[in-house]
Design a protein around this motif. Structure first.
Motif, mmCIF file in Angstrom:
data_model
loop_
_atom_site.group_PDB
_atom_site.id
_atom_site.type_symbol
_atom_site.label_atom_id
_atom_site.label_comp_id
_atom_site.label_asym_id
_atom_site.label_seq_id
_atom_site.Cartn_x
_atom_site.Cartn_y
_atom_site.Cartn_z
ATOM 1 N N THR A 394 0.819 -1.210 0.000
ATOM 2 C CA THR A 394 0.000 0.000 0.000
ATOM 3 C C THR A 394 0.858 1.267 0.000
ATOM 4 O O THR A 394 0.630 2.188 -0.795
ATOM 5 N N ALA A 395 1.841 1.273 0.902
ATOM 6 C CA ALA A 395 2.661 2.497 1.072
ATOM 7 C C ALA A 395 3.528 2.775 -0.139
ATOM 8 O O ALA A 395 3.774 3.955 -0.473
ATOM 9 N N THR A 396 3.996 1.737 -0.812
ATOM 10 C CA THR A 396 4.898 1.925 -1.966
ATOM 11 C C THR A 396 4.190 1.777 -3.301
ATOM 12 O O THR A 396 4.826 1.811 -4.342
ATOM 13 N N ARG A 397 2.855 1.629 -3.257
ATOM 14 C CA ARG A 397 2.050 1.379 -4.463
ATOM 15 C C ARG A 397 2.668 0.229 -5.272
ATOM 16 O O ARG A 397 3.030 0.369 -6.435
ATOM 17 N N PHE A 398 2.789 -0.888 -4.600
ATOM 18 C CA PHE A 398 3.380 -2.112 -5.175
ATOM 19 C C PHE A 398 4.818 -1.853 -5.656
ATOM 20 O O PHE A 398 5.204 -2.251 -6.745
ATOM 21 N N ASP A 399 5.571 -1.197 -4.796
ATOM 22 C CA ASP A 399 6.997 -0.956 -5.026
ATOM 23 C C ASP A 399 7.256 -0.138 -6.291
ATOM 24 O O ASP A 399 8.222 -0.364 -7.011
ATOM 25 N N THR A 400 6.385 0.822 -6.535
ATOM 26 C CA THR A 400 6.597 1.716 -7.680
ATOM 27 C C THR A 400 7.076 3.102 -7.242
ATOM 28 O O THR A 400 7.365 3.953 -8.057
ATOM 29 N N LYS A 401 7.124 3.340 -5.910
ATOM 30 C CA LYS A 401 7.682 4.599 -5.394
ATOM 31 C C LYS A 401 8.439 4.298 -4.117
ATOM 32 O O LYS A 401 8.267 3.237 -3.494
ATOM 33 N N ASN A 402 9.324 5.179 -3.691
ATOM 34 C CA ASN A 402 10.135 4.958 -2.498
ATOM 35 C C ASN A 402 9.247 5.033 -1.258
ATOM 36 O O ASN A 402 8.366 5.862 -1.185
#
Length: 402
Positions: A394-402
């Motif tokens: 959730t926090a990284t949008r599936f590891d697409t942002k830091n």
């Protein structure tokens, strides 16, 4: 040429998932019966949902490992958990050690229950005999087990197909009767969902084994494709086992069987041929799983001295291109003709202790271990893997942002 290699790697890692998932509890039918069949007609769809659940998490973890180039589970956990790694990486270690105690105990119990059913000998004696055999092989034959692991997995899969497909075809009336009985029973959907959730959750601990294989992928996106293939293979095999076990569902003695697959064969077609075939394959599969896990625990206790035995942790899920080879300089230092591996007294004692502990745990019985111990592992995995992974996604949008 590169496309062919990429496809082979994607397929290979998918089968790593299957061979890791596929152990003594699966081959015996006890896992599938305990977590799915006994919850009624929902058993036809719940294995698919459980594997879909696993697919999301395994694809995410392998993609993360390849993207961030962390291929041993400690480095992977430190990168994944970030500033919370001092807490969660160590909690993961505790979970993994519990898995390494329970899983070989299930293998002991599977081999012992199968041998007891075949021979009529007491379960205690049978698990002792299986334990002695596992100890000897873990000390002297780990390399052999590692070399034949892939062949053995193929043999077990082929054996299951040989056993289940004829029994499903000949038992279509029994499957129909089971479906009718399950429907009339009106077992709650919630219970079936919860059981499938527990099954999928205790499987999440396999992330520790999988991340090393992410190194084989050309790009992070290959992880998603690979786990997609793995989903199809695992789901189809599980549904096949469900259908096979439904042929004996209406038998009053079926629910109390420690080895449902063996009971199905004994009451199905070609019993005289299939009973010894599936029994040998179940026992060999259980022994190979236990040997690899005992050897991996020896590595944890003794460090890197038992190089050959210690390699078992990699082979636990089958060797692929992601498995790391010994350093070339290290090879050059080894005198010609000298054995690669020499067992030490410390390793013998460690293996003996592991086998004694596993033998003791196995005395709770195969069904108890699968229904209770695996559920316990699932409860441990909820705060260590499930919740942190959902937050991370959730926090990284599936590891697409830091």
């Amino acid at each position: 040429m590169k496309k062919n290699k990429t496809g082979a790697v994607i397929l290979g890692v998918a089968f790593v998932w299957f061979t890791t998932h596929f152990g003594g509890g699966f081959a015996s039918g006890a896992q599938i019966y305990s977590y799915f069949v006994r919850y009624g007609i929902w058993c036809l769809i719940m294995p698919v949902l459980a594997m879909l659940y696993n697919t999301v998490f395994f694809a995410y973890s392998l993609r993360f490992a390849r993207k961030h180039q962390v291929y041993d589970y400690r480095s992977y956990n430190n990168a994944f958990y970030g500033k919370f790694a001092p807490i969660f990486s160590n909690l993961f270690e505790i979970l993994y050690i519990c898995v390494m105690c329970v899983a070989p105990a299930v293998a002991f119990a599977t081999g012992g229950a199968t041998l007891s059913t075949l021979t009529g000998l007491p379960y205690l004696l049978c698990t002792f005999l299986i334990g002695v055999f596992i100890f000897v092989v873990a000390i002297f034959g780990t390399d052999l087990v590692r070399k034949v692991a892939s062949v053995l997995s193929i043999c077990i899969i082929a054996g299951l197909l040989i056993v289940y497909i004829p029994n499903i075809i000949s038992g279509l009336s029994g499957i129909s009767a089971a479906a009718e009985s399950m429907t009339k029973a009106k077992l709650p959907l919630g219970d079936a969902l919860y059981s499938a959730f527990l099954y999928g959750t205790f499987q999440l601990s396999n992330i520790a084994v999988f991340v090393q294989h992410a190194k084989s992928f050309d790009q992070p996106g290959d992880a998603v494709k690979s786990m997609g293939v793995g989903f199809v293979v695992n789901a189809l095999m599980m549904v096949m086992v469900v259908l096979g076990l439904m042929t004996i569902y209406t038998d009053p003695d079926a629910s109390g069987q420690s080895v449902p697959t063996l009971f199905m064969v004994q009451n199905g077609v070609g019993a005289s041929f299939m009973t010894p075939l599936i029994s040998i394959l179940i026992i060999l599969g259980a022994v190979s799983t236990a040997v690899n896990m005992v050897a991996a625990m020896v590595k944890r206790i003794c460090g890197e001295t038992g190089e050959e035995a210690c390699g078992a942790e990699v082979q636990l899920s089958g060797e692929t291109e992601g498995a790391q080879a010994p350093d070339e300089a290290e090879r050059a230092e080894k005198p010609a003709g000298k054995k690669k591996f020499q067992i030490t007294r410390k390793e013998i004692i460690a293996a003996l202790i592991c086998c004694i502990v596993d033998f003791g745990i196995a005395q709770f019985g195969l069904l108890t271990l699968i229904q209770k111990a695996y559920s316990f592992l699932a409860y441990l995995a909820i705060p260590v893997i499930l919740v942190p992974y959902i937050i991370h996604m959730t926090a990284t949008r599936f590891d697409t942002k830091n």
